[in-house]
Design a protein around this motif. Structure first.
Motif, PDB file in Angstrom:
ATOM      1  N   LEU A   2       0.817  -1.210   0.000  1.00 20.18           N
ATOM      2  CA  LEU A   2       0.000   0.000   0.000  1.00 20.18           C
ATOM      3  C   LEU A   2       0.853   1.262   0.000  1.00 20.18           C
ATOM      4  O   LEU A   2       0.707   2.136  -0.856  1.00 20.18           O
ATOM      5  N   LEU A   3       1.761   1.374   0.981  1.00 19.44           N
ATOM      6  CA  LEU A   3       2.541   2.600   1.090  1.00 19.44           C
ATOM      7  C   LEU A   3       3.464   2.785  -0.106  1.00 19.44           C
ATOM      8  O   LEU A   3       3.706   3.925  -0.537  1.00 19.44           O
ATOM      9  N   ASP A   4       4.000   1.693  -0.651  1.00 23.71           N
ATOM     10  CA  ASP A   4       4.832   1.814  -1.856  1.00 23.71           C
ATOM     11  C   ASP A   4       4.037   2.465  -2.987  1.00 23.71           C
ATOM     12  O   ASP A   4       4.538   3.337  -3.710  1.00 23.71           O
ATOM     13  N   THR A   5       2.790   2.034  -3.149  1.00 26.02           N
ATOM     14  CA  THR A   5       1.944   2.587  -4.198  1.00 26.02           C
ATOM     15  C   THR A   5       1.633   4.052  -3.938  1.00 26.02           C
ATOM     16  O   THR A   5       1.697   4.897  -4.857  1.00 26.02           O
ATOM     17  N   LEU A   6       1.288   4.383  -2.698  1.00 28.10           N
ATOM     18  CA  LEU A   6       0.973   5.773  -2.376  1.00 28.10           C
ATOM     19  C   LEU A   6       2.189   6.677  -2.561  1.00 28.10           C
ATOM     20  O   LEU A   6       2.075   7.797  -3.073  1.00 28.10           O
ATOM     21  N   GLU A   7       3.353   6.194  -2.153  1.00 26.83           N
ATOM     22  CA  GLU A   7       4.561   6.985  -2.312  1.00 26.83           C
ATOM     23  C   GLU A   7       4.877   7.231  -3.780  1.00 26.83           C
ATOM     24  O   GLU A   7       5.204   8.351  -4.181  1.00 26.83           O
ATOM     25  N   LYS A   8       4.788   6.192  -4.607  1.00 24.65           N
ATOM     26  CA  LYS A   8       5.085   6.368  -6.031  1.00 24.65           C
ATOM     27  C   LYS A   8       4.101   7.332  -6.689  1.00 24.65           C
ATOM     28  O   LYS A   8       4.499   8.198  -7.483  1.00 24.65           O
ATOM     29  N   ALA A   9       2.823   7.190  -6.359  1.00 19.90           N
ATOM     30  CA  ALA A   9       1.828   8.097  -6.927  1.00 19.90           C
ATOM     31  C   ALA A   9       2.106   9.537  -6.522  1.00 19.90           C
ATOM     32  O   ALA A   9       2.002  10.465  -7.344  1.00 19.90           O
ATOM     33  N   ALA A  10       2.465   9.744  -5.259  1.00 18.99           N
ATOM     34  CA  ALA A  10       2.758  11.094  -4.783  1.00 18.99           C
ATOM     35  C   ALA A  10       4.000  11.665  -5.454  1.00 18.99           C
ATOM     36  O   ALA A  10       4.027  12.845  -5.846  1.00 18.99           O
ATOM     37  N   ILE A  11       5.031  10.845  -5.606  1.00 22.20           N
ATOM     38  CA  ILE A  11       6.267  11.315  -6.239  1.00 22.20           C
ATOM     39  C   ILE A  11       6.013  11.689  -7.697  1.00 22.20           C
ATOM     40  O   ILE A  11       6.455  12.743  -8.172  1.00 22.20           O
ATOM     41  N   ASP A  12       5.304  10.840  -8.418  1.00 26.26           N
ATOM     42  CA  ASP A  12       5.020  11.138  -9.825  1.00 26.26           C
ATOM     43  C   ASP A  12       4.152  12.394  -9.952  1.00 26.26           C
ATOM     44  O   ASP A  12       4.358  13.212 -10.863  1.00 26.26           O
ATOM     45  N   ALA A  13       3.186  12.548  -9.059  1.00 28.52           N
ATOM     46  CA  ALA A  13       2.383  13.768  -9.067  1.00 28.52           C
ATOM     47  C   ALA A  13       3.246  14.984  -8.755  1.00 28.52           C
ATOM     48  O   ALA A  13       3.068  16.057  -9.356  1.00 28.52           O
ATOM     49  N   GLY A  14       4.169  14.825  -7.824  1.00 25.96           N
ATOM     50  CA  GLY A  14       5.061  15.922  -7.473  1.00 25.96           C
ATOM     51  C   GLY A  14       5.926  16.378  -8.630  1.00 25.96           C
ATOM     52  O   GLY A  14       6.202  17.584  -8.786  1.00 25.96           O
TER      53      GLY A  14
END
Length: 283
Positions: free
Chosen positions: A7-19
């Motif tokens: 879960l957190l891996d997915t949330l982190e990647k999504a946040a980084i790509d959005a950033g």
């Protein structure tokens, strides 16, 4: 309660790509529009939300997503199942427009009204905070968005002298009253959900907020704060919950006033009471 795998891996990647998308707009200079409630929105908000929604749908197709810009456009999913994501693709839009680096990407998972996992990413500051039940971390990034390191964080135990974090863009008289009546003279003004993260990192003790917020503004930071040993509650100490869709006095997903606390003196994160706190707070 079992959290989805990675879960957190997915949330982190999504946040980084959005950033990454947000910083591209930040560097070029955003075009600003205003929604019906007169809050600002930029193309960075919209691009970041599209990236996050696509990645969450691919990884967790059965979990609905409540996202700020989608709700503003009238797209509200059914969250009756009790588990859903809350997304603010660009929290601190005013900071972003004014070229202050304290804006963030917020993604949280809610389960039965409680934020159980969250990521707050501040791309311009090259830091992120991540937390799930019982464990929170601070992540540092290089200029190429690579992760330089992680470290566990936790709320500090409150001493006799408290430090508060308050909103940079949304100050109000009730916050001033709260600080005065609780004898708090030391406070920092910070934008976006980073205020929660300062509590979680042990750099402050209390975050009072009496002005209006929405659930996507608070959920990710709240999840990290709780994972770090803190607590968010309403000013009278009652629980702070998510998924508020049938409110007669406000819009769907609007929050009441709240107080975020670090660890209490007895190190019990379930206790948010400061001696005299309930009596002093002005609602």
């Amino acid at each position: 309660m079992t959290l989805p795998t990675h879960l957190l891996d997915t949330l982190e990647k999504a946040a980084i790509d959005a950033g990454k998308a947000i910083l591209a707009v930040y560097d070029a200079g955003p075009t600003v529009a205003y929604k019906d409630d007169q809050s600002p929105v930029t193309e960075a908000d919209e691009r970041a939300e599209a990236i996050i929604l696509a990645q969450l749908a691919a990884a967790f197709p059965d979990i609905p997503v409540v996202a700020e810009e989608s709700v503003a456009a009238g797209r509200v999913p059914n969250i009756a199942g009790g588990r859903f994501f809350l997304v603010d693709p660009l929290d601190g839009t005013r900071e972003f427009i004014d070229r202050r680096d304290e804006f963030t990407v917020n993604i949280a998972l809610i389960d039965d009204g409680t934020p159980v996992a969250g990521v707050v990413y501040a791309p311009a500051l090259r830091i992120a905070f991540s937390g799930a039940v019982g464990h929170a971390e601070k992540i540092e990034f290089g200029p190429d968005f690579s992760i330089l390191g992680r470290r566990a964080i936790g709320c500090r135990t409150r001493g006799d002298k408290l430090t508060a974090v308050v909103s940079r863009s949304h100050s109000d008289p009730q916050t001033d009253v709260f600080l005065e009546r609780n004898g708090i003279s030391d406070h920092r003004s910070v934008g976006s959900s980073l205020k929660f993260c300062l509590l979680a990192e042990g750099l402050a003790d209390v975050y009072p907020r009496f002005g209006r917020t929405m659930e996507w503004d608070t959920a990710a930071g709240d999840a990290i704060l709780r994972a770090a040993g803190g607590r968010l509650s309403q000013p009278d100490g009652s629980p702070f919950i998510y998924g508020k869709t049938s409110q007669t006095e406000d819009a769907e997903f609007a929050n009441p006033a709240f107080i975020g606390w670090g660890r209490s003196r007895d190190c019990d994160p379930a206790s948010s009471e400061l001696p005299g706190e309930a009596a002093h707070v002005t609602k």
